[in-house]
Design a protein around this motif. Structure first.
Motif, mmCIF file in Angstrom:
data_model
loop_
_atom_site.group_PDB
_atom_site.id
_atom_site.type_symbol
_atom_site.label_atom_id
_atom_site.label_comp_id
_atom_site.label_asym_id
_atom_site.label_seq_id
_atom_site.Cartn_x
_atom_site.Cartn_y
_atom_site.Cartn_z
ATOM 1 N N GLU A 272 24.411 38.504 53.120
ATOM 2 C CA GLU A 272 23.212 38.551 52.299
ATOM 3 C C GLU A 272 23.485 38.107 50.867
ATOM 4 O OE1 GLU A 272 21.791 42.553 52.613
ATOM 5 O OE2 GLU A 272 21.556 42.411 54.770
ATOM 6 N N LYS A 273 24.746 38.047 50.471
ATOM 7 C CA LYS A 273 25.105 37.659 49.117
ATOM 8 C C LYS A 273 25.105 36.147 49.000
ATOM 9 C CE LYS A 273 28.050 41.586 48.162
ATOM 10 N NZ LYS A 273 29.394 42.015 47.838
ATOM 11 N N GLY A 274 25.162 35.694 47.766
ATOM 12 C CA GLY A 274 25.270 34.272 47.507
ATOM 13 C C GLY A 274 26.659 33.758 47.815
ATOM 14 N N LYS A 275 26.801 32.449 47.759
ATOM 15 C CA LYS A 275 28.061 31.791 48.098
ATOM 16 C C LYS A 275 29.202 32.276 47.208
ATOM 17 C CE LYS A 275 28.591 27.407 46.957
ATOM 18 N NZ LYS A 275 28.479 25.938 46.973
ATOM 19 N N TYR A 276 28.963 32.385 45.912
ATOM 20 C CA TYR A 276 30.036 32.759 44.985
ATOM 21 C C TYR A 276 30.429 34.226 45.117
ATOM 22 C CZ TYR A 276 28.981 28.186 43.202
ATOM 23 O OH TYR A 276 28.775 26.838 43.105
ATOM 24 N N ALA A 277 29.453 35.083 45.342
ATOM 25 C CA ALA A 277 29.750 36.503 45.530
ATOM 26 C C ALA A 277 30.549 36.705 46.814
ATOM 27 C CB ALA A 277 28.458 37.319 45.573
ATOM 28 N N SER A 278 30.208 35.967 47.849
ATOM 29 C CA SER A 278 30.946 36.080 49.111
ATOM 30 C C SER A 278 32.380 35.599 48.942
ATOM 31 C CB SER A 278 30.264 35.263 50.204
ATOM 32 O OG SER A 278 29.016 35.826 50.523
ATOM 33 N N ALA A 279 32.561 34.514 48.208
ATOM 34 C CA ALA A 279 33.915 33.998 47.976
ATOM 35 C C ALA A 279 34.759 35.014 47.220
ATOM 36 C CB ALA A 279 33.846 32.677 47.207
ATOM 37 N N THR A 280 34.165 35.666 46.239
ATOM 38 C CA THR A 280 34.884 36.688 45.478
ATOM 39 C C THR A 280 35.257 37.855 46.377
ATOM 40 O OG1 THR A 280 33.764 36.053 43.442
ATOM 41 C CG2 THR A 280 34.773 38.241 43.485
ATOM 42 N N GLN B 223 42.555 28.041 45.442
ATOM 43 C CA GLN B 223 41.700 27.329 44.489
ATOM 44 C C GLN B 223 41.726 27.974 43.108
ATOM 45 O OE1 GLN B 223 37.965 27.393 46.556
ATOM 46 N NE2 GLN B 223 38.226 25.307 47.319
ATOM 47 N N LYS B 224 41.837 29.290 43.062
ATOM 48 C CA LYS B 224 41.859 30.008 41.789
ATOM 49 C C LYS B 224 43.228 29.967 41.104
ATOM 50 C CE LYS B 224 37.710 31.688 41.321
ATOM 51 N NZ LYS B 224 36.858 31.333 40.213
ATOM 52 N N GLY B 225 44.238 29.464 41.800
ATOM 53 C CA GLY B 225 45.571 29.385 41.215
ATOM 54 C C GLY B 225 46.358 30.680 41.313
ATOM 55 N N ILE B 226 45.854 31.632 42.072
ATOM 56 C CA ILE B 226 46.546 32.904 42.260
ATOM 57 C C ILE B 226 47.728 32.715 43.197
ATOM 58 C CG2 ILE B 226 46.288 35.243 43.191
ATOM 59 C CD1 ILE B 226 43.283 34.982 42.232
ATOM 60 N N ASP C 28 50.935 48.693 41.924
ATOM 61 C CA ASP C 28 49.638 48.364 42.483
ATOM 62 C C ASP C 28 49.086 47.214 41.652
ATOM 63 O OD1 ASP C 28 47.299 48.478 43.965
ATOM 64 O OD2 ASP C 28 46.377 49.916 42.592
ATOM 65 N N CYS C 29 48.724 46.152 42.286
ATOM 66 C CA CYS C 29 48.228 44.976 41.573
ATOM 67 C C CYS C 29 46.885 44.596 42.186
ATOM 68 C CB CYS C 29 49.242 43.844 41.685
ATOM 69 S SG CYS C 29 48.862 42.430 40.641
ATOM 70 N N ASP C 30 45.826 45.188 41.650
ATOM 71 C CA ASP C 30 44.504 44.924 42.214
ATOM 72 C C ASP C 30 43.987 43.565 41.764
ATOM 73 O OD1 ASP C 30 43.774 45.340 39.587
ATOM 74 O OD2 ASP C 30 42.595 47.143 39.979
ATOM 75 N N TYR C 31 42.891 43.155 42.343
ATOM 76 C CA TYR C 31 42.358 41.818 42.088
ATOM 77 C C TYR C 31 41.980 41.616 40.619
ATOM 78 C CZ TYR C 31 39.637 37.581 42.527
ATOM 79 O OH TYR C 31 39.157 36.312 42.366
ATOM 80 N N ALA C 32 41.435 42.634 39.978
ATOM 81 C CA ALA C 32 41.070 42.514 38.564
ATOM 82 C C ALA C 32 42.302 42.224 37.714
ATOM 83 C CB ALA C 32 40.370 43.785 38.086
ATOM 84 N N THR C 33 43.411 42.889 38.007
ATOM 85 C CA THR C 33 44.669 42.648 37.290
ATOM 86 C C THR C 33 45.149 41.230 37.535
ATOM 87 O OG1 THR C 33 45.255 44.979 37.505
ATOM 88 C CG2 THR C 33 47.051 43.451 37.014
ATOM 89 N N VAL C 34 45.054 40.799 38.769
ATOM 90 C CA VAL C 34 45.487 39.446 39.135
ATOM 91 C C VAL C 34 44.721 38.405 38.328
ATOM 92 C CG1 VAL C 34 45.491 37.741 41.005
ATOM 93 C CG2 VAL C 34 46.222 40.081 41.448
ATOM 94 N N ILE C 35 43.407 38.516 38.327
ATOM 95 C CA ILE C 35 42.572 37.559 37.601
ATOM 96 C C ILE C 35 42.922 37.576 36.113
ATOM 97 C CG2 ILE C 35 40.199 37.152 36.806
ATOM 98 C CD1 ILE C 35 40.741 36.005 39.538
ATOM 99 N N HIS C 36 43.092 38.760 35.551
ATOM 100 C CA HIS C 36 43.441 38.889 34.134
ATOM 101 C C HIS C 36 44.765 38.203 33.833
ATOM 102 C CE1 HIS C 36 43.661 40.636 30.159
ATOM 103 N NE2 HIS C 36 44.887 41.022 30.426
ATOM 104 N N GLU C 37 45.766 38.454 34.647
ATOM 105 C CA GLU C 37 47.106 37.886 34.407
ATOM 106 C C GLU C 37 47.116 36.371 34.580
ATOM 107 O OE1 GLU C 37 49.890 39.197 33.268
ATOM 108 O OE2 GLU C 37 49.085 41.213 33.139
ATOM 109 N N VAL C 38 46.471 35.893 35.607
ATOM 110 C CA VAL C 38 46.510 34.461 35.899
ATOM 111 C C VAL C 38 45.722 33.662 34.863
ATOM 112 C CG1 VAL C 38 45.791 32.720 37.598
ATOM 113 C CG2 VAL C 38 46.971 34.778 38.346
ATOM 114 N N ARG C 39 44.672 34.242 34.341
ATOM 115 C CA ARG C 39 43.839 33.513 33.372
ATOM 116 C C ARG C 39 44.404 33.544 31.966
ATOM 117 N NH1 ARG C 39 37.725 34.983 35.293
ATOM 118 N NH2 ARG C 39 37.765 33.675 37.138
ATOM 119 N N LEU C 40 45.332 34.448 31.670
ATOM 120 C CA LEU C 40 45.952 34.480 30.337
ATOM 121 C C LEU C 40 46.796 33.231 30.143
ATOM 122 C CD1 LEU C 40 47.161 38.177 29.954
ATOM 123 C CD2 LEU C 40 45.253 37.073 28.802
ATOM 124 N N LYS C 41 46.720 32.644 29.011
ATOM 125 C CA LYS C 41 47.507 31.420 28.740
ATOM 126 C C LYS C 41 48.780 31.768 28.011
ATOM 127 C CE LYS C 41 44.504 28.546 30.410
ATOM 128 N NZ LYS C 41 44.612 28.155 31.718
#
Length: 112
Positions: free
Chosen positions: A10-18, A73-76, A99-112
């Protein structure tokens, strides 16, 4: 779990991918990394873990398959041949067996 899968449709394409990425990271990839205690894993190791998780949770393997591609695709995850490895900024978490949850992963990978 079935309710979650119904919500995905029922979700959109991007929400489902997340959701797919979150599921694959939390249920398959990170536990596999901690289990083998290595920064990389083979496609076969992923497939074995995926089958185990899908059987336990009674879900189709298509969701984790889409999630793996999305993590790439996200570079994780990085892929070379049939070997996948985690982003270098996630290695300290693996070494600490943290414990390395998805929020932590996104934060770490996006930091330059």
């Amino acid at each position: 779990m079935l309710q979650m899968l119904l919500m995905l449709s029922e979700k959109g394409k991007y929400a489902s991918a997340t959701e797919n990425r979150r599921f694959v990271w939390a249920e398959i990839v990170w536990p596999l990394i901690l289990e083998i205690n290595d920064v990389s894993f083979s496609l076969k190791q992923f497939q074995n873990k995926r089958e185990q998780v899908c059987k336990e949770k009674n879900i189709s393997i298509t969701i984790p398959s889409r999630g793996l591609a999305s993590l790439l695709q996200k570079g994780i995850l990085l892929k070379e041949g049939n070997i996948y490895s985690i982003h270098y900024k996630l290695i300290p978490y693996m070494r600490l067996r943290a414990d390395c949850d998805y929020a932590t992963v996104i934060h770490e990978v996006r930091l330059k």
